[in-house]
Design a protein around this motif. Structure first.
Motif, PDB file in Angstrom:
ATOM      1  N   UNK A  72       0.242 -15.831  10.086  1.00 22.87           N
ATOM      2  CA  UNK A  72       0.668 -14.433  10.253  1.00 22.87           C
ATOM      3  C   UNK A  72       0.672 -14.044  11.724  1.00 22.87           C
ATOM      4  N   UNK A  91      -3.745 -18.460   6.580  1.00 22.27           N
ATOM      5  CA  UNK A  91      -2.975 -17.221   6.451  1.00 22.27           C
ATOM      6  C   UNK A  91      -3.043 -16.420   7.746  1.00 22.27           C
ATOM      7  N   UNK A  92      -4.228 -16.368   8.340  1.00 22.17           N
ATOM      8  CA  UNK A  92      -4.387 -15.589   9.568  1.00 22.17           C
ATOM      9  C   UNK A  92      -3.601 -16.182  10.734  1.00 22.17           C
ATOM     10  N   UNK A 143      -2.170 -14.415   0.201  1.00 26.03           N
ATOM     11  CA  UNK A 143      -2.797 -13.575   1.223  1.00 26.03           C
ATOM     12  C   UNK A 143      -1.735 -13.066   2.200  1.00 26.03           C
ATOM     13  N   UNK A 155      -0.872  -9.169   2.677  1.00 27.73           N
ATOM     14  CA  UNK A 155      -1.259  -8.539   3.933  1.00 27.73           C
ATOM     15  C   UNK A 155      -0.079  -8.139   4.804  1.00 27.73           C
ATOM     16  N   UNK A 156       0.973  -8.965   4.826  1.00 29.48           N
ATOM     17  CA  UNK A 156       2.058  -8.691   5.765  1.00 29.48           C
ATOM     18  C   UNK A 156       3.395  -8.485   5.065  1.00 29.48           C
TER      19      UNK A 156
END
Lengths: 149, 339
Positions: free
Chosen positions: B215, B211-212, B247, B251-252
Protein backbone atom coordinates in the motif's frame (compact mmCIF):
# COMPACT_ATOMS: atom_id res chain seq x y z
CA UNK A 1 -5.16 6.25 4.50
CA UNK A 2 -3.69 2.97 5.66
CA UNK A 3 -4.31 2.21 9.29
CA UNK A 4 -2.79 -0.77 11.06
CA UNK A 5 -5.30 -3.24 12.52
CA UNK A 6 -5.51 -3.72 16.25
CA UNK A 7 -4.22 -7.07 17.49
CA UNK A 8 -7.71 -8.15 18.51
CA UNK A 9 -9.34 -7.21 15.24
CA UNK A 10 -6.63 -8.95 13.25
CA UNK A 11 -6.79 -12.13 15.31
CA UNK A 12 -10.51 -12.39 14.54
CA UNK A 13 -9.75 -11.94 10.86
CA UNK A 14 -7.05 -14.61 10.97
CA UNK A 15 -9.40 -17.03 12.70
CA UNK A 16 -11.93 -16.59 9.90
CA UNK A 17 -9.35 -16.95 7.13
CA UNK A 18 -7.52 -19.99 8.51
CA UNK A 19 -8.95 -23.36 7.45
CA UNK A 20 -9.57 -25.65 10.44
CA UNK A 21 -7.80 -29.01 10.81
CA UNK A 22 -9.74 -31.85 9.23
CA UNK A 23 -10.76 -33.21 12.64
CA UNK A 24 -13.39 -35.75 11.58
CA UNK A 25 -11.20 -37.35 8.92
CA UNK A 26 -8.21 -37.40 11.29
CA UNK A 27 -10.29 -38.97 14.06
CA UNK A 28 -11.60 -41.72 11.80
CA UNK A 29 -8.10 -42.50 10.50
CA UNK A 30 -6.73 -42.52 14.07
CA UNK A 31 -9.55 -44.79 15.25
CA UNK A 32 -9.13 -47.29 12.41
CA UNK A 33 -5.34 -47.45 12.32
CA UNK A 34 -4.94 -47.26 16.11
CA UNK A 35 -7.56 -49.98 16.41
CA UNK A 36 -5.74 -52.18 13.88
CA UNK A 37 -2.54 -51.74 15.87
CA UNK A 38 -4.37 -52.90 19.00
CA UNK A 39 -5.76 -55.93 17.19
CA UNK A 40 -2.25 -56.75 15.96
CA UNK A 41 -0.90 -56.40 19.53
CA UNK A 42 -3.61 -58.66 20.93
CA UNK A 43 -2.78 -61.28 18.30
CA UNK A 44 0.88 -61.09 19.26
CA UNK A 45 -0.07 -61.37 22.93
CA UNK A 46 -2.18 -64.47 22.31
CA UNK A 47 0.66 -65.99 20.33
CA UNK A 48 3.31 -65.24 22.96
CA UNK A 49 1.06 -66.25 25.88
CA UNK A 50 1.67 -69.86 24.87
CA UNK A 51 5.34 -69.46 25.78
CA UNK A 52 5.41 -66.93 28.63
CA UNK A 53 3.31 -65.79 31.61
CA UNK A 54 0.97 -62.81 31.21
CA UNK A 55 3.23 -60.01 32.53
CA UNK A 56 6.20 -61.15 30.45
CA UNK A 57 4.01 -61.68 27.37
CA UNK A 58 2.71 -58.09 27.59
CA UNK A 59 6.26 -56.78 27.93
CA UNK A 60 7.36 -58.75 24.88
CA UNK A 61 4.50 -57.27 22.83
CA UNK A 62 5.61 -53.73 23.75
CA UNK A 63 9.20 -54.59 22.87
CA UNK A 64 8.19 -55.98 19.49
CA UNK A 65 6.17 -52.82 18.71
CA UNK A 66 9.16 -50.65 19.65
CA UNK A 67 11.50 -52.66 17.43
CA UNK A 68 9.09 -52.55 14.47
CA UNK A 69 8.62 -48.77 14.89
CA UNK A 70 12.36 -48.19 15.13
CA UNK A 71 12.90 -50.16 11.93
CA UNK A 72 10.11 -48.32 10.08
CA UNK A 73 11.47 -44.96 11.32
CA UNK A 74 14.96 -45.81 10.10
CA UNK A 75 13.60 -46.88 6.72
CA UNK A 76 11.72 -43.59 6.39
CA UNK A 77 8.31 -45.30 6.26
CA UNK A 78 6.94 -44.42 9.70
CA UNK A 79 6.54 -40.66 9.14
CA UNK A 80 4.48 -41.31 6.00
CA UNK A 81 2.19 -43.70 7.89
CA UNK A 82 1.90 -41.29 10.82
CA UNK A 83 0.98 -38.44 8.49
CA UNK A 84 -2.22 -40.35 7.74
CA UNK A 85 -2.73 -42.14 11.06
CA UNK A 86 -2.03 -39.22 13.42
CA UNK A 87 -2.98 -40.09 16.98
CA UNK A 88 -3.62 -43.70 15.93
CA UNK A 89 0.15 -44.21 15.85
CA UNK A 90 1.39 -41.47 18.16
CA UNK A 91 -0.62 -42.40 21.27
CA UNK A 92 0.42 -46.09 21.41
CA UNK A 93 4.01 -47.00 22.31
CA UNK A 94 4.91 -46.70 18.61
CA UNK A 95 4.70 -42.90 18.95
CA UNK A 96 7.11 -42.94 21.85
CA UNK A 97 9.58 -45.18 20.01
CA UNK A 98 9.43 -42.91 16.95
CA UNK A 99 10.00 -39.79 19.04
CA UNK A 100 13.23 -41.32 20.40
CA UNK A 101 14.48 -42.77 17.12
CA UNK A 102 13.83 -39.79 14.86
CA UNK A 103 16.06 -37.25 16.67
CA UNK A 104 18.68 -39.98 17.12
CA UNK A 105 18.86 -40.33 13.33
CA UNK A 106 18.54 -36.62 12.58
CA UNK A 107 21.33 -35.50 14.89
CA UNK A 108 23.75 -38.34 14.06
CA UNK A 109 25.56 -35.80 11.86
CA UNK A 110 26.60 -33.93 15.01
CA UNK A 111 28.34 -37.02 16.48
CA UNK A 112 27.39 -40.03 18.57
CA UNK A 113 27.68 -38.30 21.95
CA UNK A 114 26.62 -34.67 21.48
CA UNK A 115 24.37 -35.50 18.55
CA UNK A 116 22.56 -38.82 18.76
CA UNK A 117 22.78 -39.48 22.50
CA UNK A 118 22.16 -35.95 23.70
CA UNK A 119 19.29 -35.13 21.34
CA UNK A 120 17.65 -38.56 21.53
CA UNK A 121 15.24 -37.45 24.25
CA UNK A 122 14.58 -33.97 22.97
CA UNK A 123 10.96 -34.90 22.20
CA UNK A 124 10.43 -37.95 24.45
CA UNK A 125 12.04 -36.23 27.45
CA UNK A 126 8.79 -34.52 28.38
CA UNK A 127 6.93 -37.83 28.39
CA UNK A 128 9.61 -39.47 30.52
CA UNK A 129 9.82 -36.63 33.05
CA UNK A 130 6.10 -36.20 33.57
CA UNK A 131 5.34 -39.92 33.18
CA UNK A 132 7.84 -40.86 35.90
CA UNK A 133 6.74 -37.97 38.16
CA UNK A 134 3.09 -38.96 37.94
CA UNK A 135 3.94 -42.65 38.45
CA UNK A 136 5.88 -41.75 41.63
CA UNK A 137 3.04 -39.61 42.88
CA UNK A 138 0.51 -42.34 42.18
CA UNK A 139 2.82 -44.86 43.88
CA UNK A 140 2.99 -42.72 47.00
CA UNK A 141 -0.78 -42.26 47.13
CA UNK A 142 -1.23 -45.99 46.66
CA UNK A 143 1.35 -46.81 49.34
CA UNK A 144 -0.01 -44.48 52.02
CA UNK A 145 -3.74 -44.55 51.41
CA UNK A 146 -4.59 -47.86 49.80
CA UNK A 147 -1.91 -50.39 50.86
CA UNK A 148 -1.84 -48.89 54.39
CA UNK A 149 -5.53 -49.51 55.01
CA UNK B 1 13.18 14.37 9.22
CA UNK B 2 10.30 15.19 6.96
CA UNK B 3 7.56 12.68 7.76
CA UNK B 4 5.79 13.23 4.47
CA UNK B 5 8.85 12.35 2.47
CA UNK B 6 8.34 9.20 0.50
CA UNK B 7 10.31 6.18 1.66
CA UNK B 8 10.34 4.61 -1.79
CA UNK B 9 13.85 5.01 -3.19
CA UNK B 10 14.08 5.67 -6.91
CA UNK B 11 17.24 4.34 -8.52
CA UNK B 12 18.02 6.92 -11.19
CA UNK B 13 20.97 5.08 -12.70
CA UNK B 14 18.91 1.95 -13.30
CA UNK B 15 21.13 -0.82 -11.93
CA UNK B 16 20.31 -3.89 -13.93
CA UNK B 17 19.95 -7.61 -13.62
CA UNK B 18 22.89 -8.98 -15.60
CA UNK B 19 21.91 -12.57 -14.96
CA UNK B 20 20.03 -14.82 -12.59
CA UNK B 21 20.11 -18.50 -11.78
CA UNK B 22 18.38 -21.05 -9.59
CA UNK B 23 19.14 -24.45 -8.09
CA UNK B 24 16.41 -26.65 -6.62
CA UNK B 25 15.67 -30.04 -5.06
CA UNK B 26 13.39 -32.85 -6.17
CA UNK B 27 9.94 -31.59 -5.18
CA UNK B 28 10.55 -28.20 -6.76
CA UNK B 29 12.05 -29.67 -9.94
CA UNK B 30 8.97 -31.82 -10.47
CA UNK B 31 6.62 -28.91 -9.69
CA UNK B 32 4.82 -26.64 -12.19
CA UNK B 33 7.88 -24.39 -12.68
CA UNK B 34 10.30 -27.31 -13.07
CA UNK B 35 11.31 -26.39 -16.62
CA UNK B 36 12.51 -22.94 -15.65
CA UNK B 37 15.13 -23.90 -13.06
CA UNK B 38 18.80 -24.01 -14.07
CA UNK B 39 20.10 -26.73 -11.78
CA UNK B 40 17.86 -29.56 -10.60
CA UNK B 41 18.81 -32.24 -8.09
CA UNK B 42 17.08 -35.58 -7.96
CA UNK B 43 18.20 -36.09 -4.36
CA UNK B 44 17.65 -33.53 -1.61
CA UNK B 45 20.99 -34.54 -0.07
CA UNK B 46 22.63 -32.64 -3.01
CA UNK B 47 25.55 -35.06 -2.69
CA UNK B 48 26.57 -33.70 0.71
CA UNK B 49 26.85 -35.38 4.09
CA UNK B 50 24.51 -33.09 6.03
CA UNK B 51 21.42 -30.97 5.29
CA UNK B 52 23.25 -27.79 6.24
CA UNK B 53 26.05 -28.50 3.79
CA UNK B 54 23.50 -29.44 1.16
CA UNK B 55 21.82 -26.05 1.50
CA UNK B 56 25.13 -24.24 1.29
CA UNK B 57 25.96 -26.21 -1.84
CA UNK B 58 22.62 -25.21 -3.43
CA UNK B 59 23.40 -21.56 -2.77
CA UNK B 60 26.90 -21.89 -4.18
CA UNK B 61 25.59 -23.67 -7.27
CA UNK B 62 23.04 -20.94 -7.95
CA UNK B 63 25.67 -18.27 -7.39
CA UNK B 64 28.26 -19.87 -9.67
CA UNK B 65 25.64 -20.49 -12.35
CA UNK B 66 24.54 -16.84 -12.24
CA UNK B 67 28.16 -15.68 -12.52
CA UNK B 68 28.69 -18.00 -15.46
CA UNK B 69 25.57 -16.73 -17.24
CA UNK B 70 26.65 -13.10 -16.84
CA UNK B 71 29.64 -11.62 -18.61
CA UNK B 72 31.20 -10.87 -15.24
CA UNK B 73 34.09 -12.93 -13.91
CA UNK B 74 34.24 -13.90 -10.27
CA UNK B 75 37.20 -11.54 -9.68
CA UNK B 76 35.20 -8.59 -10.97
CA UNK B 77 32.49 -9.05 -8.32
CA UNK B 78 32.76 -6.31 -5.69
CA UNK B 79 30.52 -7.91 -3.14
CA UNK B 80 28.20 -10.79 -2.37
CA UNK B 81 25.06 -10.46 -0.27
CA UNK B 82 23.59 -13.76 0.83
CA UNK B 83 21.12 -15.01 3.37
CA UNK B 84 19.23 -18.07 4.51
CA UNK B 85 17.14 -19.34 7.40
CA UNK B 86 19.79 -21.16 9.38
CA UNK B 87 21.37 -19.90 12.58
CA UNK B 88 24.36 -17.63 11.93
CA UNK B 89 23.44 -17.58 8.19
CA UNK B 90 25.84 -20.44 7.55
CA UNK B 91 24.67 -21.35 4.04
CA UNK B 92 25.89 -18.02 2.66
CA UNK B 93 29.15 -17.69 4.56
CA UNK B 94 30.18 -21.30 3.95
CA UNK B 95 29.30 -21.07 0.26
CA UNK B 96 31.57 -18.06 -0.30
CA UNK B 97 34.39 -18.92 2.10
CA UNK B 98 36.86 -19.80 -0.66
CA UNK B 99 35.86 -17.03 -3.06
CA UNK B 100 37.87 -14.18 -1.56
CA UNK B 101 35.15 -11.57 -2.12
CA UNK B 102 33.62 -9.03 0.28
CA UNK B 103 30.57 -10.60 1.90
CA UNK B 104 27.46 -9.40 3.69
CA UNK B 105 25.39 -12.09 5.40
CA UNK B 106 21.77 -11.00 5.71
CA UNK B 107 18.81 -12.24 7.67
CA UNK B 108 15.33 -11.19 6.69
CA UNK B 109 13.76 -14.64 6.88
CA UNK B 110 11.90 -15.29 3.63
CA UNK B 111 12.18 -11.62 2.61
CA UNK B 112 15.95 -11.95 2.15
CA UNK B 113 15.89 -12.13 -1.66
CA UNK B 114 14.28 -8.70 -2.00
CA UNK B 115 16.41 -7.38 0.87
CA UNK B 116 19.69 -8.47 -0.73
CA UNK B 117 18.56 -7.31 -4.18
CA UNK B 118 17.62 -3.90 -2.79
CA UNK B 119 20.97 -3.43 -1.05
CA UNK B 120 22.87 -4.59 -4.14
CA UNK B 121 20.90 -2.26 -6.39
CA UNK B 122 21.49 0.69 -4.05
CA UNK B 123 25.25 0.16 -3.93
CA UNK B 124 25.45 -0.15 -7.69
CA UNK B 125 23.17 2.84 -8.24
CA UNK B 126 25.27 4.96 -5.90
CA UNK B 127 28.36 4.08 -7.86
CA UNK B 128 30.04 2.34 -4.94
CA UNK B 129 30.19 -1.02 -6.66
CA UNK B 130 30.18 -2.21 -10.25
CA UNK B 131 28.97 -5.78 -9.83
CA UNK B 132 27.25 -7.39 -6.87
CA UNK B 133 25.81 -10.84 -6.40
CA UNK B 134 22.68 -11.34 -4.31
CA UNK B 135 21.73 -14.88 -3.37
CA UNK B 136 19.50 -16.68 -0.89
CA UNK B 137 18.67 -20.27 -0.10
CA UNK B 138 16.56 -22.56 2.03
CA UNK B 139 16.32 -26.33 2.42
CA UNK B 140 13.27 -28.25 3.62
CA UNK B 141 15.31 -30.68 5.73
CA UNK B 142 17.64 -28.18 7.42
CA UNK B 143 14.70 -25.88 8.17
CA UNK B 144 12.62 -28.72 9.64
CA UNK B 145 15.57 -29.70 11.80
CA UNK B 146 16.11 -26.19 13.13
CA UNK B 147 12.56 -24.93 13.42
CA UNK B 148 10.32 -27.96 13.84
CA UNK B 149 10.83 -31.69 14.32
CA UNK B 150 13.30 -34.28 13.04
CA UNK B 151 12.41 -35.45 9.52
CA UNK B 152 11.49 -38.99 10.52
CA UNK B 153 9.25 -37.82 13.34
CA UNK B 154 5.68 -38.75 12.50
CA UNK B 155 3.33 -35.81 12.84
CA UNK B 156 0.48 -34.20 10.98
CA UNK B 157 0.53 -30.68 9.61
CA UNK B 158 -2.14 -28.07 9.89
CA UNK B 159 -3.80 -26.83 6.66
CA UNK B 160 -2.30 -23.35 7.21
CA UNK B 161 1.28 -24.65 7.39
CA UNK B 162 3.69 -24.13 4.51
CA UNK B 163 6.45 -26.31 3.10
CA UNK B 164 9.96 -24.88 3.12
CA UNK B 165 11.35 -24.84 -0.42
CA UNK B 166 14.58 -26.68 -1.14
CA UNK B 167 16.18 -24.20 -3.47
CA UNK B 168 18.39 -21.21 -4.01
CA UNK B 169 18.35 -18.23 -6.32
CA UNK B 170 21.07 -15.79 -7.29
CA UNK B 171 21.20 -12.50 -9.19
CA UNK B 172 24.12 -10.52 -10.55
CA UNK B 173 23.37 -6.80 -10.35
CA UNK B 174 25.55 -4.36 -12.21
CA UNK B 175 25.58 -1.14 -14.17
CA UNK B 176 25.00 -1.42 -17.84
CA UNK B 177 24.50 1.39 -20.32
CA UNK B 178 21.79 -0.59 -22.09
CA UNK B 179 19.98 -2.53 -19.42
CA UNK B 180 17.44 -5.19 -20.29
CA UNK B 181 15.84 -5.69 -16.89
CA UNK B 182 16.48 -2.94 -14.37
CA UNK B 183 15.78 -2.45 -10.69
CA UNK B 184 14.02 0.90 -10.71
CA UNK B 185 12.70 1.35 -7.18
CA UNK B 186 13.12 -0.20 -3.76
CA UNK B 187 11.29 0.07 -0.47
CA UNK B 188 12.59 -1.33 2.80
CA UNK B 189 9.76 -2.66 4.94
CA UNK B 190 8.93 -2.02 8.56
CA UNK B 191 8.56 -4.76 11.13
CA UNK B 192 4.85 -5.37 11.73
CA UNK B 193 3.61 -7.67 14.46
CA UNK B 194 -0.12 -8.12 14.92
CA UNK B 195 0.09 -10.81 17.56
CA UNK B 196 -0.01 -14.04 15.52
CA UNK B 197 1.58 -16.73 17.71
CA UNK B 198 0.75 -19.82 15.63
CA UNK B 199 4.04 -21.00 14.10
CA UNK B 200 2.04 -23.14 11.68
CA UNK B 201 0.43 -20.01 10.24
CA UNK B 202 3.31 -17.88 8.99
CA UNK B 203 1.25 -16.51 6.11
CA UNK B 204 -1.06 -14.78 8.59
CA UNK B 205 1.95 -13.39 10.48
CA UNK B 206 3.41 -11.86 7.31
CA UNK B 207 0.23 -10.62 5.62
CA UNK B 208 -0.08 -7.28 7.51
CA UNK B 209 3.53 -6.37 6.71
CA UNK B 210 2.99 -7.19 3.04
CA UNK B 211 -0.23 -5.19 2.92
CA UNK B 212 1.46 -2.19 4.52
CA UNK B 213 4.54 -2.20 2.27
CA UNK B 214 2.52 -2.71 -0.92
CA UNK B 215 0.00 0.00 0.00
CA UNK B 216 2.80 2.39 0.88
CA UNK B 217 4.58 1.66 -2.38
CA UNK B 218 1.46 2.21 -4.47
CA UNK B 219 0.45 5.42 -2.72
CA UNK B 220 3.98 6.89 -2.65
CA UNK B 221 4.50 6.27 -6.33
CA UNK B 222 0.94 7.32 -7.21
CA UNK B 223 0.35 4.09 -9.05
CA UNK B 224 -2.50 1.61 -9.21
CA UNK B 225 -2.29 -2.20 -9.36
CA UNK B 226 -3.18 -1.97 -13.08
CA UNK B 227 0.11 -0.16 -13.70
CA UNK B 228 1.93 -3.41 -12.98
CA UNK B 229 1.94 -6.65 -14.89
CA UNK B 230 2.49 -8.52 -11.69
CA UNK B 231 2.55 -7.85 -7.98
CA UNK B 232 4.45 -10.82 -6.68
CA UNK B 233 4.51 -11.54 -2.97
CA UNK B 234 7.16 -13.81 -1.49
CA UNK B 235 5.57 -16.71 0.26
CA UNK B 236 2.30 -15.77 1.91
CA UNK B 237 0.71 -19.01 0.81
CA UNK B 238 -3.01 -19.44 0.44
CA UNK B 239 -4.02 -18.15 3.88
CA UNK B 240 -1.62 -15.18 3.90
CA UNK B 241 -2.41 -14.14 0.33
CA UNK B 242 -6.13 -13.88 0.93
CA UNK B 243 -5.58 -12.03 4.21
CA UNK B 244 -3.19 -9.58 2.55
CA UNK B 245 -5.54 -8.85 -0.36
CA UNK B 246 -8.37 -8.38 2.12
CA UNK B 247 -6.43 -5.92 4.24
CA UNK B 248 -5.41 -3.81 1.23
CA UNK B 249 -8.95 -3.79 -0.09
CA UNK B 250 -10.43 -2.83 3.26
CA UNK B 251 -7.86 -0.17 4.07
CA UNK B 252 -7.23 1.51 0.73
CA UNK B 253 -10.18 0.37 -1.36
CA UNK B 254 -7.76 -1.08 -3.89
CA UNK B 255 -8.13 -4.54 -5.36
CA UNK B 256 -4.77 -6.02 -6.27
CA UNK B 257 -6.06 -9.54 -6.93
CA UNK B 258 -6.13 -9.27 -10.76
CA UNK B 259 -2.36 -8.74 -10.87
CA UNK B 260 -1.34 -10.50 -7.69
CA UNK B 261 0.41 -13.83 -7.42
CA UNK B 262 2.45 -15.48 -4.72
CA UNK B 263 5.68 -17.48 -5.15
CA UNK B 264 4.46 -19.91 -2.48
CA UNK B 265 1.42 -20.71 -4.63
CA UNK B 266 3.39 -21.06 -7.86
CA UNK B 267 6.23 -23.40 -7.01
CA UNK B 268 4.28 -26.52 -6.03
CA UNK B 269 1.30 -28.40 -7.29
CA UNK B 270 -1.09 -27.10 -4.61
CA UNK B 271 -3.05 -30.35 -4.46
CA UNK B 272 0.00 -32.45 -3.66
CA UNK B 273 0.31 -34.04 -0.24
CA UNK B 274 2.10 -32.04 2.47
CA UNK B 275 1.94 -28.71 0.62
CA UNK B 276 -1.09 -27.36 2.53
CA UNK B 277 -1.00 -23.55 2.31
CA UNK B 278 1.94 -23.41 -0.15
CA UNK B 279 5.71 -23.05 -0.25
CA UNK B 280 7.88 -20.86 1.96
CA UNK B 281 11.49 -20.20 2.87
CA UNK B 282 14.13 -17.81 1.51
CA UNK B 283 14.63 -20.12 -1.44
CA UNK B 284 10.97 -19.93 -2.48
CA UNK B 285 10.81 -16.35 -3.74
CA UNK B 286 14.49 -16.56 -4.74
CA UNK B 287 14.20 -19.45 -7.17
CA UNK B 288 10.81 -18.39 -8.55
CA UNK B 289 11.99 -14.84 -9.35
CA UNK B 290 15.45 -15.88 -10.53
CA UNK B 291 13.98 -18.41 -12.95
CA UNK B 292 10.35 -18.03 -13.99
CA UNK B 293 9.88 -14.28 -13.48
CA UNK B 294 13.19 -13.28 -15.06
CA UNK B 295 12.61 -15.49 -18.09
CA UNK B 296 9.10 -14.03 -18.55
CA UNK B 297 10.60 -10.53 -18.33
CA UNK B 298 13.33 -11.39 -20.80
CA UNK B 299 10.79 -12.53 -23.37
CA UNK B 300 8.75 -9.41 -22.65
CA UNK B 301 5.65 -11.28 -21.49
CA UNK B 302 5.72 -9.15 -18.37
CA UNK B 303 7.33 -5.74 -18.25
CA UNK B 304 6.80 -4.32 -14.79
CA UNK B 305 6.92 -6.36 -11.62
CA UNK B 306 6.60 -5.43 -7.96
CA UNK B 307 8.52 -8.09 -6.11
CA UNK B 308 7.38 -7.94 -2.49
CA UNK B 309 9.24 -10.64 -0.56
CA UNK B 310 7.75 -11.32 2.83
CA UNK B 311 9.50 -12.67 5.90
CA UNK B 312 8.23 -14.11 9.17
CA UNK B 313 10.99 -13.19 11.60
CA UNK B 314 10.26 -16.19 13.79
CA UNK B 315 12.55 -17.55 16.47
CA UNK B 316 11.72 -20.97 17.97
CA UNK B 317 13.05 -19.76 21.35
CA UNK B 318 10.88 -16.65 21.52
CA UNK B 319 7.87 -18.55 20.23
CA UNK B 320 8.26 -21.01 23.12
CA UNK B 321 8.44 -18.00 25.43
CA UNK B 322 4.97 -17.08 24.20
CA UNK B 323 5.99 -14.26 21.88
CA UNK B 324 4.20 -13.51 18.62
CA UNK B 325 5.81 -13.57 15.17
CA UNK B 326 6.94 -10.25 13.64
CA UNK B 327 6.63 -9.93 9.87
CA UNK B 328 8.45 -7.80 7.31
CA UNK B 329 8.13 -7.09 3.61
CA UNK B 330 10.75 -5.49 1.35
CA UNK B 331 9.86 -4.41 -2.16
CA UNK B 332 11.91 -4.29 -5.35
CA UNK B 333 10.47 -3.01 -8.62
CA UNK B 334 11.77 -4.65 -11.79
CA UNK B 335 11.17 -3.02 -15.15
CA UNK B 336 11.88 -4.22 -18.63
CA UNK B 337 13.88 -1.56 -20.50
CA UNK B 338 15.29 -3.06 -23.65
CA UNK B 339 13.40 -4.46 -26.59
Amino acid sequence: MFERYSVNKYSEKVKKATPPSVTVKNCIAAFLIGGLLCVFSEMLFTLISGYADEINARTYVSMILVVITAALTGLGIYDKLAYVAGAGLSVPISGFANSVCSPAIEYATEGHILGTAEKMFSIAGAVIVYGCSLASLYGMIYYFFIMGQ
Amino acid sequence: MNRNKTRVIELKNRPCVLSSASAVGTNEATGPLGNYFDIKYSDDGIGEQTWEKAESRLLKDALMCAIEKSSVTIDELDMIFAGDLLNQCTSGSYAVRNMNIAFGGLFGACSTMAYSLALSALLVDGGYCNYIAAATSSHFCSAEKQFRYPLEYGCQRSPSSQRTVTGAGAFIIGNNKKPDIAVSKVLFGKVVDLGVTDTANMGAAMAPAAAESISEFLSSTNTLPEDYDLILTGDLGMVGSSLMRDIIKEQTDTDISPVHNDCGLMIYDMDAKGINSGGSGCGCSACVTASYIMSKMKTGDIKKVLFAATGALMSPTLSLQGESIPGICHIVEFIKCGG
